[in-house]
Design a protein around this motif. Structure first.
Motif, PDB file in Angstrom:
ATOM      1  N   ASP A 124       0.815  -1.214   0.000  1.00 16.71           N
ATOM      2  CA  ASP A 124       0.000   0.000   0.000  1.00 16.71           C
ATOM      3  C   ASP A 124       0.849   1.265   0.000  1.00 16.71           C
ATOM      4  O   ASP A 124       0.311   2.369  -0.172  1.00 16.71           O
ATOM      5  N   LEU A 125       2.147   1.119   0.223  1.00 18.04           N
ATOM      6  CA  LEU A 125       3.027   2.295   0.245  1.00 18.04           C
ATOM      7  C   LEU A 125       3.749   2.471  -1.091  1.00 18.04           C
ATOM      8  O   LEU A 125       4.498   3.425  -1.265  1.00 18.04           O
ATOM      9  N   MET A 126       3.555   1.514  -2.012  1.00 18.57           N
ATOM     10  CA  MET A 126       4.320   1.563  -3.261  1.00 18.57           C
ATOM     11  C   MET A 126       3.406   1.800  -4.457  1.00 18.57           C
ATOM     12  O   MET A 126       2.187   1.793  -4.327  1.00 18.57           O
ATOM     13  N   ASN A 127       4.044   2.035  -5.608  1.00 17.81           N
ATOM     14  CA  ASN A 127       3.313   2.262  -6.872  1.00 17.81           C
ATOM     15  C   ASN A 127       2.408   3.488  -6.811  1.00 17.81           C
ATOM     16  O   ASN A 127       1.211   3.419  -7.088  1.00 17.81           O
ATOM     17  N   LYS A 128       3.018   4.618  -6.450  1.00 19.78           N
ATOM     18  CA  LYS A 128       2.343   5.926  -6.461  1.00 19.78           C
ATOM     19  C   LYS A 128       1.080   5.942  -5.609  1.00 19.78           C
ATOM     20  O   LYS A 128       0.040   6.470  -6.000  1.00 19.78           O
ATOM     21  N   GLN A 129       1.182   5.347  -4.420  1.00 21.96           N
ATOM     22  CA  GLN A 129       0.032   5.336  -3.511  1.00 21.96           C
ATOM     23  C   GLN A 129       0.301   6.092  -2.215  1.00 21.96           C
ATOM     24  O   GLN A 129      -0.634   6.294  -1.440  1.00 21.96           O
ATOM     25  N   ALA A 130       1.558   6.464  -1.947  1.00 20.67           N
ATOM     26  CA  ALA A 130       1.878   7.079  -0.653  1.00 20.67           C
ATOM     27  C   ALA A 130       3.016   8.083  -0.795  1.00 20.67           C
ATOM     28  O   ALA A 130       3.935   7.885  -1.595  1.00 20.67           O
ATOM     29  N   TRP A 131       2.923   9.165   0.005  1.00 19.22           N
ATOM     30  CA  TRP A 131       3.925  10.230  -0.033  1.00 19.22           C
ATOM     31  C   TRP A 131       4.230  10.698   1.382  1.00 19.22           C
ATOM     32  O   TRP A 131       3.424  10.509   2.299  1.00 19.22           O
ATOM     33  N   ILE A 132       5.400  11.321   1.528  1.00 19.06           N
ATOM     34  CA  ILE A 132       5.676  12.103   2.733  1.00 19.06           C
ATOM     35  C   ILE A 132       5.629  13.559   2.312  1.00 19.06           C
ATOM     36  O   ILE A 132       6.475  14.030   1.546  1.00 19.06           O
ATOM     37  N   ALA A 133       4.588  14.258   2.797  1.00 18.81           N
ATOM     38  CA  ALA A 133       4.322  15.629   2.345  1.00 18.81           C
ATOM     39  C   ALA A 133       4.892  16.636   3.331  1.00 18.81           C
ATOM     40  O   ALA A 133       4.857  16.427   4.541  1.00 18.81           O
ATOM     41  N   PHE A 134       5.413  17.746   2.776  1.00 19.85           N
ATOM     42  CA  PHE A 134       5.970  18.808   3.626  1.00 19.85           C
ATOM     43  C   PHE A 134       5.370  20.158   3.277  1.00 19.85           C
ATOM     44  O   PHE A 134       5.658  21.156   3.928  1.00 19.85           O
ATOM     45  N   GLN A 135       4.532  20.214   2.216  1.00 19.71           N
ATOM     46  CA  GLN A 135       3.826  21.450   1.890  1.00 19.71           C
ATOM     47  C   GLN A 135       2.356  21.154   1.655  1.00 19.71           C
ATOM     48  O   GLN A 135       2.006  20.111   1.089  1.00 19.71           O
ATOM     49  N   PHE A 136       1.506  22.077   2.107  1.00 22.00           N
ATOM     50  CA  PHE A 136       0.068  22.011   1.842  1.00 22.00           C
ATOM     51  C   PHE A 136      -0.357  23.359   1.285  1.00 22.00           C
ATOM     52  O   PHE A 136      -0.016  24.396   1.865  1.00 22.00           O
ATOM     53  N   ASP A 137      -1.049  23.346   0.140  1.00 23.08           N
ATOM     54  CA  ASP A 137      -1.516  24.596  -0.466  1.00 23.08           C
ATOM     55  C   ASP A 137      -0.370  25.578  -0.708  1.00 23.08           C
ATOM     56  O   ASP A 137      -0.540  26.781  -0.543  1.00 23.08           O
ATOM     57  N   GLY A 138       0.807  25.060  -1.073  1.00 22.48           N
ATOM     58  CA  GLY A 138       1.926  25.934  -1.410  1.00 22.48           C
ATOM     59  C   GLY A 138       2.677  26.501  -0.223  1.00 22.48           C
ATOM     60  O   GLY A 138       3.578  27.324  -0.401  1.00 22.48           O
ATOM     61  N   LYS A 139       2.295  26.093   0.996  1.00 25.23           N
ATOM     62  CA  LYS A 139       2.985  26.605   2.186  1.00 25.23           C
ATOM     63  C   LYS A 139       3.548  25.447   3.001  1.00 25.23           C
ATOM     64  O   LYS A 139       3.014  24.334   2.943  1.00 25.23           O
ATOM     65  N   ASP A 140       4.604  25.738   3.768  1.00 24.57           N
ATOM     66  CA  ASP A 140       5.140  24.724   4.674  1.00 24.57           C
ATOM     67  C   ASP A 140       4.019  24.172   5.538  1.00 24.57           C
ATOM     68  O   ASP A 140       3.164  24.921   6.018  1.00 24.57           O
ATOM     69  N   LEU A 141       4.046  22.879   5.741  1.00 19.36           N
ATOM     70  CA  LEU A 141       2.969  22.205   6.462  1.00 19.36           C
ATOM     71  C   LEU A 141       2.965  22.640   7.931  1.00 19.36           C
ATOM     72  O   LEU A 141       3.967  22.524   8.632  1.00 19.36           O
ATOM     73  N   ALA A 142       1.817  23.158   8.390  1.00 17.48           N
ATOM     74  CA  ALA A 142       1.694  23.648   9.767  1.00 17.48           C
ATOM     75  C   ALA A 142       1.763  22.476  10.747  1.00 17.48           C
ATOM     76  O   ALA A 142       1.314  21.370  10.428  1.00 17.48           O
ATOM     77  N   PRO A 143       2.319  22.720  11.947  1.00 14.90           N
ATOM     78  CA  PRO A 143       2.426  21.633  12.927  1.00 14.90           C
ATOM     79  C   PRO A 143       1.096  20.939  13.206  1.00 14.90           C
ATOM     80  O   PRO A 143       1.056  19.711  13.314  1.00 14.90           O
ATOM     81  N   GLU A 144      -0.013  21.669  13.303  1.00 16.95           N
ATOM     82  CA  GLU A 144      -1.279  21.007  13.644  1.00 16.95           C
ATOM     83  C   GLU A 144      -1.764  20.082  12.537  1.00 16.95           C
ATOM     84  O   GLU A 144      -2.568  19.195  12.773  1.00 16.95           O
ATOM     85  N   HIS A 145      -1.259  20.261  11.310  1.00 25.53           N
ATOM     86  CA  HIS A 145      -1.620  19.348  10.219  1.00 25.53           C
ATOM     87  C   HIS A 145      -0.515  18.324   9.938  1.00 25.53           C
ATOM     88  O   HIS A 145      -0.550  17.639   8.922  1.00 25.53           O
TER      89      HIS A 145
END
Ligand SMILES: [Zn+2]
Lengths: 200, 100
Positions: A124-145
């Motif tokens: 479930d983590l392979m073949n374009k099914q999973a990411w580690i994201a660091f930006q949301f909506d063009g901004k650095d990911l807020a701690p609460e998210h």
């Protein structure tokens, strides 16, 4: 930078939106946490892939951010019944992070700062099914998210998309995570409405 | 980004959920944290209730004391995070006196 579009956003109007069974639409972004928000400074941040004994790969923030990134647009489905469609993120594909990992393990336990865990089959983590994201909506990911970086596994309920990720333990035998060990479904496919243990 | 800012409630917020399970008032009980050993009234625990279940954490070290999940017709309860709960039995005697 690759661009991947999933789900229904951008291709359909609001009138023909289709939600998984039992879900309702929200335009807000509710914050649901099982504990206090950890504030992890980037110079202390680390992500490890281990096999329970040895560390197989390790990134600090600098080496993590040197990995190729993707912009993804995905739908979020929370088991508490809200869905949010067409959210935009930037992150690193798990395909990239697992590329040089040699393993015959079948399962993964995702670990977070703050000691949250969730389990998934490695497939479930392979073949374009999973990411580690660091930006949301063009901004650095807020701690609460989930910032600095969180999991995104959009084909499963959102509790599988662990916030504040710090590593993955690869396992030969499945081991339930924080919610999976207390009545929640081991797989968590929203389209099959796999909310609770015992759901088919 | 629009979002609710949300932290925790105190342990009293779990009184309703816990009264469905226990005859005595758990929020008035003292519990010992299995992680740091702090012994406090359950009412002082930090409670996170907006997620998939109820999570009570130690006010001192933030480790999980109790987890509770309502799954359709079942309640799942995990109290591994407490070495013990010390309850006031006078409460029970009072209520059994009422019954008699
Ligand atoms: Zn403690």
């Amino acid at each position: 930078m690759g661009i991947i579009s999933r789900g229904f956003s951008g291709r359909h109007g609001a009138t023909d939106l289709k939600l998984p069974p039992g879900q309702h639409l929200t335009t807000d972004f509710p914050v649901l946490s099982a504990g206090p928000t950890p504030h992890v400074s980037l110079d202390r941040w680390e992500f490890r892939i281990d096999d329970g004994t040895d560390v197989l790969r390790r990134w600090d923030w600098k080496s993590f951010r040197e990995l190729p990134t993707e912009n993804i647009t995905i739908d979020l489905h929370c088991v508490t019944r809200w869905s949010k469609l067409g959210t935009s993120w930037e992150g690193v594909s798990l395909d990239t992070m697992l590329a040089d990992v040699k393993t015959d393990a079948s399962y993964a336990l995702v670990r977070s700062y703050g000691d949250y865990t969730t389990n998934l089959p490695l497939n479930d983590l392979m073949n374009k099914q999973a990411w580690i994201a660091f930006q949301f909506d063009g901004k650095d990911l807020a701690p609460e998210h989930g910032g600095p970086a969180r999991f995104l596994v959009p084909h499963l309920y959102l509790w599988k998309s662990a916030k504040w990720v710090r590593g993955i333990t690869l396992m030969h035998h499945d081991r339930p995570g924080f919610w999976e060990s207390l009545g929640y479904h081991n797989c968590g496919d929203p389209w099959r409405e796999q909310r609770y243990s015992g759901d088919e | 980004m629009s979002s609710h800012t949300y932290d925790y409630l105190d342990g009293n917020a779990a009184a309703g959920e816990l009264s469905k399970i226990f005859a005595m008032d758990v929020t008035a009980a003292k519990g010992q944290c299995a992680h740091c050993g702090a012994t406090k009234r359950f009412a002082e625990a930090h409670l996170y209730m907006l997620g998939p279940g109820v999570v009570a954490r130690c006010a001192v070290c933030e480790h999980v004391l109790l987890r509770l999940v309502n799954v359709r017709q079942r309640v799942f309860l995990d109290v591994r995070g407490m070495t013990y709960l010390s309850l006031d039995a006078a409460q029970l005697e009072a209520s059994s006196d009422l019954d008699a």
